[in-house]
Design a protein around this motif. Structure first.
Motif, PDB file in Angstrom:
ATOM      1  N   THR A 164      66.267  92.557  65.508  1.00  0.00           N
ATOM      2  CA  THR A 164      67.458  92.202  66.975  1.00  0.00           C
ATOM      3  C   THR A 164      67.266  93.004  68.296  1.00  0.00           C
ATOM      4  O   THR A 164      67.397  91.841  69.069  1.00  0.00           O
ATOM      5  CB  THR A 164      68.474  93.711  66.476  1.00  0.00           C
ATOM      6  N   VAL A 165      65.586  93.786  68.667  1.00  0.00           N
ATOM      7  CA  VAL A 165      65.154  93.767  69.510  1.00  0.00           C
ATOM      8  C   VAL A 165      64.263  92.418  70.131  1.00  0.00           C
ATOM      9  O   VAL A 165      64.711  92.092  71.304  1.00  0.00           O
ATOM     10  CB  VAL A 165      64.345  94.902  70.029  1.00  0.00           C
ATOM     11  N   ASP A 166      64.109  92.160  69.308  1.00  0.00           N
ATOM     12  CA  ASP A 166      62.227  91.006  69.250  1.00  0.00           C
ATOM     13  C   ASP A 166      63.526  90.174  69.691  1.00  0.00           C
ATOM     14  O   ASP A 166      63.901  89.006  70.577  1.00  0.00           O
ATOM     15  CB  ASP A 166      61.959  90.014  68.434  1.00  0.00           C
ATOM     16  N   GLU A 167      65.331  89.909  69.482  1.00  0.00           N
ATOM     17  CA  GLU A 167      65.854  88.519  69.703  1.00  0.00           C
ATOM     18  C   GLU A 167      66.168  89.247  70.769  1.00  0.00           C
ATOM     19  O   GLU A 167      66.190  87.935  71.971  1.00  0.00           O
ATOM     20  CB  GLU A 167      67.248  88.253  68.500  1.00  0.00           C
ATOM     21  N   LEU A 168      66.642  89.526  71.252  1.00  0.00           N
ATOM     22  CA  LEU A 168      67.276  89.921  73.338  1.00  0.00           C
ATOM     23  C   LEU A 168      66.326  89.712  73.607  1.00  0.00           C
ATOM     24  O   LEU A 168      65.908  89.489  74.737  1.00  0.00           O
ATOM     25  CB  LEU A 168      67.679  91.364  73.122  1.00  0.00           C
TER      26      LEU A 168
END
Length: 260
Positions: A58-62
């Motif tokens: 999720t963090v990588d996507e954001l």
């Protein structure tokens, strides 16, 4: 089965994440703040399993989404913690080996060394994200290495488990009282800028003074996470009240629970 985090955009550069109850009953809140040079992630949740908590994904996507509109090579990430309890650090290992990433350790010495806090638990220091400054305020009392973060951009005090709409577990009464005094002093010195407190849990129901039992997995009538800066005064006054046999002091918006 992967259980997605609940993602709320507080503004274009501030993301609130919540671990869903289906993944862990604690359902902690996490926060991702973007600056021009690096981002700051506050806490990593209550679950290590990437299937039950796809935090890194999720963090990588954001971050990827942020960089598409704010391109920068070697964009950094600091993974820090409001405190070292397991429901706030369990996902740390998901960031092992991630490029340009620093994961802050969880001991008092680790926190002091990373942020440069030379007179713990005295004065705050500033963590720069480039064009965004975060004040790092020592906050022991609930847990020895606890820290409160103030985001100057949004006027938010990220108070972890020190102050939130729920059960405030006090494990060192003197240290906790000193932390509340420190936060009040900081708030008053920055009265024009501190606008809201955001902790890491919601445990109170919409019935004043009534909390959800430990382990609850469905909270249909929970109160909002956000608290006004004046809540610090209410907590400070409650700290002066007599402690009965239950070792609790109940107020409409929070419950002090003494464990020392």
């Amino acid at each position: 089965m992967s259980i997605p985090l609940e993602v709320t955009r507080l503004n274009a550069s501030t993301i609130q994440l919540r671990q869903p109850k289906a993944a862990h009953w604690e359902a902690p809140f996490l926060f991702l703040l973007f600056g021009s040079e690096r981002a700051l992630l506050l806490d990593t949740g209550a679950t290590a399993d990437t299937e039950r908590l796809p935090l890194r994904e999720t963090v990588d996507e954001l971050v990827g989404e942020w960089l598409r509109s704010h391109p920068r090579a070697d964009y950094g990430l600091v993974v820090a913690h409001t405190h070292a309890h397991g429901d706030h650090i369990a996902g740390d290992a998901q960031f092992d080996g991630r490029p340009s990433t620093s994961v802050v350790g969880t001991t008092v010495d680790d926190v002091i060394a990373f942020f440069g806090l030379r007179d713990w638990p005295g004065h705050p220091v500033v963590l720069s994200l480039g064009d965004r400054d975060i004040d790092v305020i020592p906050g022991p009392g609930h847990e020895p290495s606890a820290v409160v973060f103030f985001d100057r951009e949004t006027g938010t005090l990220f108070t972890g488990d020190t102050v939130y709409p729920g059960r405030l577990y006090i494990r060192d009464r003197a240290a906790f009282r000193a932390t509340i005094d420190r936060l009040i002093a900081f708030r008053d010195a920055n009265a024009a800028h501190v606008t809201v407190l955001r902790g890491c849990h919601v445990e109170m129901s919409t019935t004043p003074g009534v909390d959800y039992p430990v382990g609850t997995v469905d909270q249909p009538d929970e109160v909002p996470l956000d608290l006004p800066p004046q809540i610090l005064d209410h907590v400070r006054r409650a700290l002066g009240d007599e402690i009965g046999p239950s070792r609790k002091v109940v107020r409409d918006q929070f419950i002090l629970s003494y464990e020392d």
